[in-house]
Write an enzyme that holds these catalytic residues in place. Structure first.
Site, PDB file in Angstrom:
ATOM      1  N   SER A 164     -48.072 -65.468  37.171  1.00 53.19           N
ATOM      2  CA  SER A 164     -47.407 -64.487  38.020  1.00 53.19           C
ATOM      3  C   SER A 164     -46.166 -65.096  38.645  1.00 53.19           C
ATOM      4  O   SER A 164     -46.137 -66.296  38.941  1.00 53.19           O
ATOM      5  CB  SER A 164     -48.352 -64.008  39.128  1.00 53.19           C
ATOM      6  OG  SER A 164     -47.670 -63.225  40.087  1.00 53.19           O
ATOM      7  N   TYR A 177     -53.448 -66.546  46.238  1.00 50.35           N
ATOM      8  CA  TYR A 177     -53.111 -65.950  44.947  1.00 50.35           C
ATOM      9  C   TYR A 177     -52.025 -66.769  44.247  1.00 50.35           C
ATOM     10  O   TYR A 177     -52.131 -67.084  43.060  1.00 50.35           O
ATOM     11  CB  TYR A 177     -52.651 -64.508  45.153  1.00 50.35           C
ATOM     12  CG  TYR A 177     -52.263 -63.796  43.873  1.00 50.35           C
ATOM     13  CD1 TYR A 177     -53.240 -63.354  42.990  1.00 50.35           C
ATOM     14  CD2 TYR A 177     -50.930 -63.566  43.557  1.00 50.35           C
ATOM     15  CE1 TYR A 177     -52.894 -62.706  41.817  1.00 50.35           C
ATOM     16  CE2 TYR A 177     -50.572 -62.916  42.385  1.00 50.35           C
ATOM     17  CZ  TYR A 177     -51.563 -62.484  41.511  1.00 50.35           C
ATOM     18  OH  TYR A 177     -51.209 -61.847  40.348  1.00 50.35           O
ATOM     19  N   LYS A 181     -52.294 -68.771  40.571  1.00 47.88           N
ATOM     20  CA  LYS A 181     -51.492 -68.343  39.430  1.00 47.88           C
ATOM     21  C   LYS A 181     -50.542 -69.435  38.931  1.00 47.88           C
ATOM     22  O   LYS A 181     -50.258 -69.516  37.733  1.00 47.88           O
ATOM     23  CB  LYS A 181     -50.714 -67.071  39.786  1.00 47.88           C
ATOM     24  CG  LYS A 181     -51.583 -65.823  39.811  1.00 47.88           C
ATOM     25  CD  LYS A 181     -52.197 -65.580  38.444  1.00 47.88           C
ATOM     26  CE  LYS A 181     -52.943 -64.273  38.361  1.00 47.88           C
ATOM     27  NZ  LYS A 181     -53.474 -64.015  37.006  1.00 47.88           N
TER      28      LYS A 181
END
Length: 316
Positions: A164, A177, A181
């Site tokens: 991401s 997060y 990622k």
């Protein structure tokens, strides 16, 4: 950045994955679903995995994967459902074994399963930190490791992992997060370096599309005007062709890369390399670093940017 030249798409479009078997995690909805559907249309037999949890990781819908299997079979393809949790070692191994039992082989793994919870850094609980790393990173490790043993016996196989821009570029209020990622990119590169000589490839896709996860990250509805529309086109299906290409034998020369996809745009990400050097024969002190480094590198410091600052063009 250069735009691609028209190619002979008709020569490679039909049956690019004929005879292959693919395992796609998080394939019950969104990008994963589109990847599973396209791979089936391209001739692959597909194990569709999805626990059926919400975007934040809560709840279970055991029919989620089965519904995608029904779609594939209704269109004449072959698929089986697996509703296991890819972040649990025994269930990750069972996915791989289920693909082997159903179809006799395994050629492709797409690590798409993931969750997102938005929170200020000082408010992220350790439980939330663990949950995101377990689903986003541990699942990719566990499924990849189980599949890699199969790929080694075959001396062939392809991994496609979902990273991401939140990790590659940065995002606020998503530290758990982002870190999970960015770690995906490191995992993929390590696999590519270690197993590339055995016919095994590993690449990352950094997708941007109007998904449930995008809504959770931005706080905007899918149909909201303005910034979300400019940075994430509606169609999640735009990501699937890149995944299918990277998984196919048409991409045998592509390994260890990170490729972004947004609408009709695809773009190659650079990867960290030293870009400036200072050297002193008599070594460095704090005072010398202060005197020399800051003015010498001032114009080269990496700016504190977010995705919208870097991907600042409107996707076509």
């Amino acid at each position: 950045m250069s735009s691609g030249e028209p190619g002979d798409g008709a020569a490679v479009a039909a049956g690019a994955l004929q005879g292959k078997v693919a395992l796609v995690t998080g394939a019950g909805r969104g990008i994963g679903r589109e990847i599973a559907l396209l791979m089936a249309r391209e001739g692959a037999r597909v194990l569709v995995n999805d626990l059926g949890a919400s975007v934040s990781g809560e709840g279970v819908d055991s029919n989620c994967a089965a519904q995608v299997v029904e779609e594939i079979c209704a269109a004449g393809g072959q698929a089986v459902a697996h509703s296991g949790d890819a972040s649990v070692p025994t269930q990750a191994t069972d996915m791989v074994q289920s693909a082997l039992q159903a179809f006799g082989r395994l050629d492709i793994v797409v690590n798409n399963a993931g969750i997102l919870r938005k929170a200020a850094f000082t408010e992220i609980s350790y439980e939330a930190w663990q949950a995101l790393h377990r689903v986003n990173l541990d699942s990719a490790f566990l499924v990849s490791q189980a599949a890699a043993r199969v790929f080694q016996r075959q001396q062939a196989g392809a991994f496609v992992h979902m990273t991401s821009t939140a990790g590659l570029i940065g995002a606020a209020e998503q530290a758990h997060y982002c870190s999970s990622k960015l770690a995906i990119a490191a995992l993929s590169k390590s696999i590519a370096l270690e197993l590339g000589t055995q016919g095994i490839r590993s690449n990352c896709i950094s997708p941007i599309a109007a998904t449930r996860m995008m809504v959770a990250a931005t706080g905007r509805a899918l149909n909201a005007p303005g910034q979300l529309a400019a940075n994430a086109v509606e169609g999640v299906a735009a990501i699937a062709p890149l995944a299918a290409f990277l998984a196919s034998d048409l991409a045998t020369s592509v390994n260890g890369q990170i490729i972004g996809a947004r609408g009709n745009d695809v773009y190659l990400f650079n990867q960290p390399r030293p870009q400036r050097l200072l050297q002193r024969s008599d070594g460095w002190t704090i005072a010398r670093l202060s005197e020399v480094m800051e003015p010498a590198w001032r114009n080269a410091w990496v700016p504190l940017e977010r995705t919208r600052d870097v991907l600042n063009w409107v996707a076509s």
